[in-house]
Design a protein around this motif. Structure first.
Motif, PDB file in Angstrom:
ATOM      1  N   LYS A 119      11.924   9.972  45.952  1.00 56.27           N
ATOM      2  CA  LYS A 119      10.522   9.570  45.818  1.00 56.27           C
ATOM      3  C   LYS A 119       9.790   9.603  47.153  1.00 56.27           C
ATOM      4  N   HIS A 120      10.511   9.399  48.231  1.00 58.24           N
ATOM      5  CA  HIS A 120       9.889   9.459  49.560  1.00 58.24           C
ATOM      6  C   HIS A 120       9.680  10.906  49.999  1.00 58.24           C
ATOM      7  N   PHE A 121      10.584  11.794  49.589  1.00 62.83           N
ATOM      8  CA  PHE A 121      10.358  13.216  49.826  1.00 62.83           C
ATOM      9  C   PHE A 121       9.154  13.721  49.035  1.00 62.83           C
ATOM     10  N   ASP A 122       8.850  13.079  47.915  1.00 62.76           N
ATOM     11  CA  ASP A 122       7.705  13.479  47.105  1.00 62.76           C
ATOM     12  C   ASP A 122       6.370  13.078  47.735  1.00 62.76           C
ATOM     13  N   GLU A 123       6.406  12.150  48.686  1.00 64.50           N
ATOM     14  CA  GLU A 123       5.181  11.736  49.370  1.00 64.50           C
ATOM     15  C   GLU A 123       4.701  12.830  50.317  1.00 64.50           C
ATOM     16  N   ASP A 124       3.400  12.805  50.627  1.00 67.51           N
ATOM     17  CA  ASP A 124       2.852  13.773  51.574  1.00 67.51           C
ATOM     18  C   ASP A 124       3.405  13.512  52.975  1.00 67.51           C
ATOM     19  N   ALA A 125       3.977  14.534  53.579  1.00 69.94           N
ATOM     20  CA  ALA A 125       4.490  14.456  54.946  1.00 69.94           C
ATOM     21  C   ALA A 125       4.580  15.869  55.483  1.00 69.94           C
ATOM     22  N   ASP A 126       4.534  15.984  56.785  1.00 68.58           N
ATOM     23  CA  ASP A 126       4.669  17.288  57.419  1.00 68.58           C
ATOM     24  C   ASP A 126       5.991  17.930  56.989  1.00 68.58           C
ATOM     25  N   PRO A 127       5.981  19.209  56.610  1.00 70.72           N
ATOM     26  CA  PRO A 127       7.227  19.874  56.220  1.00 70.72           C
ATOM     27  C   PRO A 127       8.317  19.775  57.285  1.00 70.72           C
ATOM     28  N   GLY A 128       7.934  19.755  58.554  1.00 74.10           N
ATOM     29  CA  GLY A 128       8.922  19.625  59.624  1.00 74.10           C
ATOM     30  C   GLY A 128       9.634  18.288  59.600  1.00 74.10           C
ATOM     31  N   ILE A 129       8.939  17.238  59.173  1.00 77.86           N
ATOM     32  CA  ILE A 129       9.552  15.918  59.033  1.00 77.86           C
ATOM     33  C   ILE A 129      10.622  15.960  57.951  1.00 77.86           C
ATOM     34  N   LYS A 130      10.308  16.618  56.850  1.00 80.37           N
ATOM     35  CA  LYS A 130      11.276  16.699  55.750  1.00 80.37           C
ATOM     36  C   LYS A 130      12.502  17.518  56.163  1.00 80.37           C
ATOM     37  N   LEU A 131      12.291  18.596  56.907  1.00 82.14           N
ATOM     38  CA  LEU A 131      13.430  19.373  57.402  1.00 82.14           C
ATOM     39  C   LEU A 131      14.271  18.547  58.366  1.00 82.14           C
ATOM     40  N   ALA A 132      13.631  17.696  59.161  1.00 84.61           N
ATOM     41  CA  ALA A 132      14.352  16.917  60.169  1.00 84.61           C
ATOM     42  C   ALA A 132      15.346  15.937  59.566  1.00 84.61           C
ATOM     43  N   VAL A 133      15.179  15.574  58.307  1.00 82.66           N
ATOM     44  CA  VAL A 133      16.179  14.746  57.637  1.00 82.66           C
ATOM     45  C   VAL A 133      17.487  15.522  57.495  1.00 82.66           C
TER      46      VAL A 133
END
Length: 248
Positions: A119-133
């Motif tokens: 659900k937190h990945f579904d929130e708006d965030a910079d794509p780079g932030i999601k990759l950093a996980v």
């Protein structure tokens, strides 16, 4: 410790590396994804989270020697060790089994962390932030110097692993966990300290395959740095350890 078959060793490495990435990617997600309880917890929370992830993974995979990292497997080979674990001879076939299990476990562990934070990945965030996980990336992109950083940081880890059995205080998993925290706090700033090819490439593949909302590139142009850098650093760590007369 009793001897173990290569099949059981591979399962052990898979499970240990999966737990490592579940907890390691999990702490990164907790700190950087939107609307988590740990949002904004900072670099030291990530450092300690990864250290404790290593602590847990090492205990899970103790029967196979708890490498959890191709750089460790290759470094111990370079250090002239006779066995990866009791009953597991150091050779190419067994090394391949260890490394394949580590990569597979890392990908699965990262995918599980994604499910926990879906659900937190579904929130708006910079794509780079999601990759950093999932995978590391440099703060200042200079692939040659980023490579040097990964070589040096992984050298410290594998050199410590190779010589630690000869120290008076055998603190095992706690020791390697604290070394990982130390590396992150001191050497992790430039690249995010992959220090483990499986830890970076397995989750990067998971990132590419998973249906993550709003994800961007998996940054394949950088992917070689956190793979080859740790391999070179690990082998160098093993070779230097082998050159010391007091390392068996």
């Amino acid at each position: 410790m009793e001897s173990i078959s290569i099949g059981d060793a591979a399962i052990s490495e898979f499970l240990g590396t999966a737990i490592l990435l579940l907890l390691g990617a999990g702490v990164v997600a907790n700190v950087i994804l939107p609307k988590t309880k740990g949002f904004g917890g900072g670099w030291l929370l990530i450092n300690f989270g990864w250290g404790l992830a290593v602590f847990t993974g090492v205990y899970v995979a103790f029967q196979s020697g708890a490498h959890l990292n191709p750089a460790v497997t290759l470094g111990l080979w370079a250090a002239g060790k006779d066995e990866f674990a009791p009953g597991i001879e150091v050779n190419a076939a067994n090394g391949f089994m260890y490394i394949a299990a580590q990569f597979a476990g890392a990908a699965v562990g990262a995918a599980l962390a994604y499910l926990v934070y879906k659900k937190h990945f579904d929130e708006d965030a910079d794509p780079g932030i999601k990759l950093a996980v999932f995978s590391t990336g440099p703060e200042l992109r200079s692939k040659g110097w980023n490579f040097v950083t990964e070589v040096v940081a992984t050298f410290v880890l594998v050199f410590w692993v190779a010589i630690s059995g000869n120290t008076p205080a055998e603190i095992g998993p706690l020791g390697v966990a604290l070394v990982v925290v130390a590396i992150g706090a001191s050497l992790g700033g430039p690249t995010g300290y992959a220090i483990n090819p499986a830890r970076d490439l397995g989750p990067r593949i998971a990132h590419a395959l998973l249906p993550i909302k709003g994800k961007g590139s998996s940054d394949w142009s950088y992917a070689w740095v956190p793979v080859l850098g740790p391999v070179v650093g690990g082998v160098l760590g093993g070779l230097v350890a082998m050159s010391l007369s007091w390392v068996a």
